[in-house]
Design a protein around this motif. Structure first.
Motif, short mmCIF file in Angstrom:
data_model
loop_
_atom_site.label_atom_id
_atom_site.label_comp_id
_atom_site.label_asym_id
_atom_site.label_seq_id
_atom_site.Cartn_x
_atom_site.Cartn_y
_atom_site.Cartn_z
N SER A 1 20.58 -66.13 30.40
CA SER A 1 19.85 -65.37 31.42
C SER A 1 19.87 -63.88 31.11
O SER A 1 18.87 -63.18 31.27
CB SER A 1 20.45 -65.64 32.80
N VAL B 1 28.00 -73.33 32.36
CA VAL B 1 27.64 -72.25 33.29
C VAL B 1 27.69 -70.90 32.57
O VAL B 1 26.79 -70.06 32.73
CB VAL B 1 28.59 -72.26 34.51
N GLN C 1 18.16 -72.75 33.73
CA GLN C 1 18.69 -74.11 33.91
C GLN C 1 17.60 -75.15 33.69
O GLN C 1 17.81 -76.17 33.03
CB GLN C 1 19.26 -74.24 35.33
N LYS C 2 16.40 -74.86 34.23
CA LYS C 2 15.30 -75.80 34.12
C LYS C 2 14.80 -75.90 32.67
O LYS C 2 14.47 -76.99 32.18
CB LYS C 2 14.16 -75.37 35.04
N ILE D 1 24.67 -70.59 30.25
CA ILE D 1 23.42 -70.38 30.99
C ILE D 1 23.33 -68.93 31.46
O ILE D 1 22.27 -68.29 31.39
CB ILE D 1 23.33 -71.36 32.19
N LYS D 2 24.45 -68.37 31.94
CA LYS D 2 24.46 -66.97 32.35
C LYS D 2 24.18 -66.05 31.17
O LYS D 2 23.46 -65.05 31.29
CB LYS D 2 25.82 -66.62 32.97
N GLU E 1 20.14 -84.94 31.96
CA GLU E 1 19.80 -84.09 33.10
C GLU E 1 20.61 -84.44 34.35
O GLU E 1 20.98 -83.56 35.13
CB GLU E 1 18.31 -84.22 33.41
N PRO F 1 15.97 -65.45 36.28
CA PRO F 1 16.83 -66.20 37.21
C PRO F 1 17.55 -67.36 36.50
O PRO F 1 16.98 -68.01 35.62
CB PRO F 1 15.86 -66.72 38.27
N ILE F 2 18.78 -67.59 36.90
CA ILE F 2 19.57 -68.67 36.32
C ILE F 2 18.88 -70.02 36.51
O ILE F 2 18.94 -70.90 35.65
CB ILE F 2 20.99 -68.68 36.93
N SER F 3 18.20 -70.19 37.65
CA SER F 3 17.53 -71.47 37.93
C SER F 3 16.43 -71.75 36.90
O SER F 3 16.19 -72.91 36.54
CB SER F 3 16.92 -71.44 39.34
N VAL F 4 15.76 -70.69 36.44
CA VAL F 4 14.71 -70.84 35.43
C VAL F 4 15.32 -71.27 34.10
O VAL F 4 14.83 -72.17 33.41
CB VAL F 4 13.91 -69.53 35.26
N GLY G 1 18.75 -76.19 30.34
CA GLY G 1 19.97 -76.82 30.84
C GLY G 1 20.38 -78.07 30.08
O GLY G 1 21.54 -78.22 29.68
#
Length: 343
Positions: free
Chosen positions: A36, A29, A55-56, A32-33, A103, A50-53, A59
């Protein structure tokens, strides 16, 4: 995280590492931050991805990277803290990692095979070995003196070659056309073949049989600039095209030579010069005799000590190394394996 040691024999074991999501997820985590904040992607303002981007996109790689770092650190710590007498790097069990779903999988299990030195008892007996000293003869001193004279002498380029010269030129294997430019030291040419190389001048050509002229296959392959195995396949005649003849004129035995070898005014006459040469040779040989003494002590101890080693494990590891080294074969491993075990 759970780490366990599963002993297979007294010299082989498995180290098993079980990871839970809580062991690595906080670091994942955090990374990933960090990605970002630093990412610069088209369509997003710098630092606002965005963190979701992230992550994808990254990640899976981040999870794998963090787990590998965690494994390496904790595996080494476990070996050190438990004082395991390992003899080789741990070997990961590939079957435990082949089916990993980076994943979706949350918990992981890894295995490492290790080889260890078996316990042994060094019996408190006396051992006896010989310590040798190498006699420095006058002949050896004179040979060393001549080498120093050549080393500090003057390089000349005579018109015709003679005994002791070095001929620089193109060496060609007639049948294959393989060519290399190299210096041929006539002192390394077999005496019976040297006459072919005497009396040569620039642009002269001489045909010769390499296997008769230079019997040392390592030296011959070096002259051709190819691996020894490739040289051994070459048959027939070779040709030397002379480009230059080099001749070393030995330095005079005088103060200039004394100063070059031992420093200004450290030696002032030939008799003292020879004494210094003898002392230098003696000092060099001292390290050789000490090394031989160490080997003798090792052998004496090994002969009196029963020691169990994971021979199959170590040999297989060497076979694997041989696959990555083009110059090393399994036969080579078999030939030096006993010496390897003794070391």
């Amino acid at each position: 995280m759970e780490i366990t040691l599963d002993k297979i024999t007294s010299t082989e074991a498995l180290i098993k590492i079980n990871l839970k999501e809580t062991d690595y997820q906080p670091k994942v985590v955090e990374k990933i931050k960090d990605y970002s904040r630093k990412a610069n992607l088209k369509g997003f303002r710098p630092g606002k991805v965005p963190i979701s981007v992230i992550q994808k996109m990254y990640g899976k790689a981040i999870v794998a990277e963090e787990i590998n770092e965690l494994l390496s650190k904790n595996l080494n710590n476990y070996i050190r803290e438990n004082d395991l007498p390992i003899l080789s790097d741990p070997v990961p069990n590939a079957s435990k990692t082949e089916g990993i779903d980076w994943e979706n999988q949350k918990d992981f299990e890894f295995e490492y095979s290790i080889a260890m030195a078996g316990e042994f008892e060094l019996k408190p007996e006396k051992i006896s070995v010989n310590r040798y000293s190498i006699k420095i003869t006058d002949k050896l001193v004179d040979q060393t003196l001549e080498n120093l004279r050549k080393q500090h002498g003057e390089m000349t380029n005579p018109e015709l070659s003679a005994e002791g010269d070095v001929i620089f030129g193109d060496i060609t294997h007639k049948e294959s056309g393989t060519t290399n430019t190299h210096a041929v030291d006539l002192e390394k040419v077999e005496k019976k073949e040297r006459k072919k190389f005497v009396g040569l001048k620039k642009d002269d050509q001489v045909i010769f049989e390499m296997k008769k002229a230079v019997k040392d296959t390592h030296e011959a392959s070096h002259l051709m600039g190819i691996p020894e195995a490739d040289y051994k396949k070459l048959k027939g005649d070779f040709e030397l095209l002379v480009k230059n003849v080099n001749r070393q004129i030995p330095a005079e035995i005088n103060q200039e030579l004394f100063d070059k070898v031992y420093g200004k005014d450290q030696v002032t006459n030939e008799a003292d010069f020879k004494v210094r040469i003898k002392d230098s040779i003696s000092e060099n040989y001292k390290s050789e005799t000490e090394m031989f003494l160490d080997r003798s002590i090792q052998k004496a101890l090994l002969d009196k000590t029963k020691m169990e080693l994971p021979e199959d494990f170590l040999k297989n590891k060497l076979y694997d190394n041989a696959k990555e080294d083009e110059k090393l074969t399994n036969e080579d491993v078999d030939n030096y394996f006993k010496d390897y075990l003794n070391d």
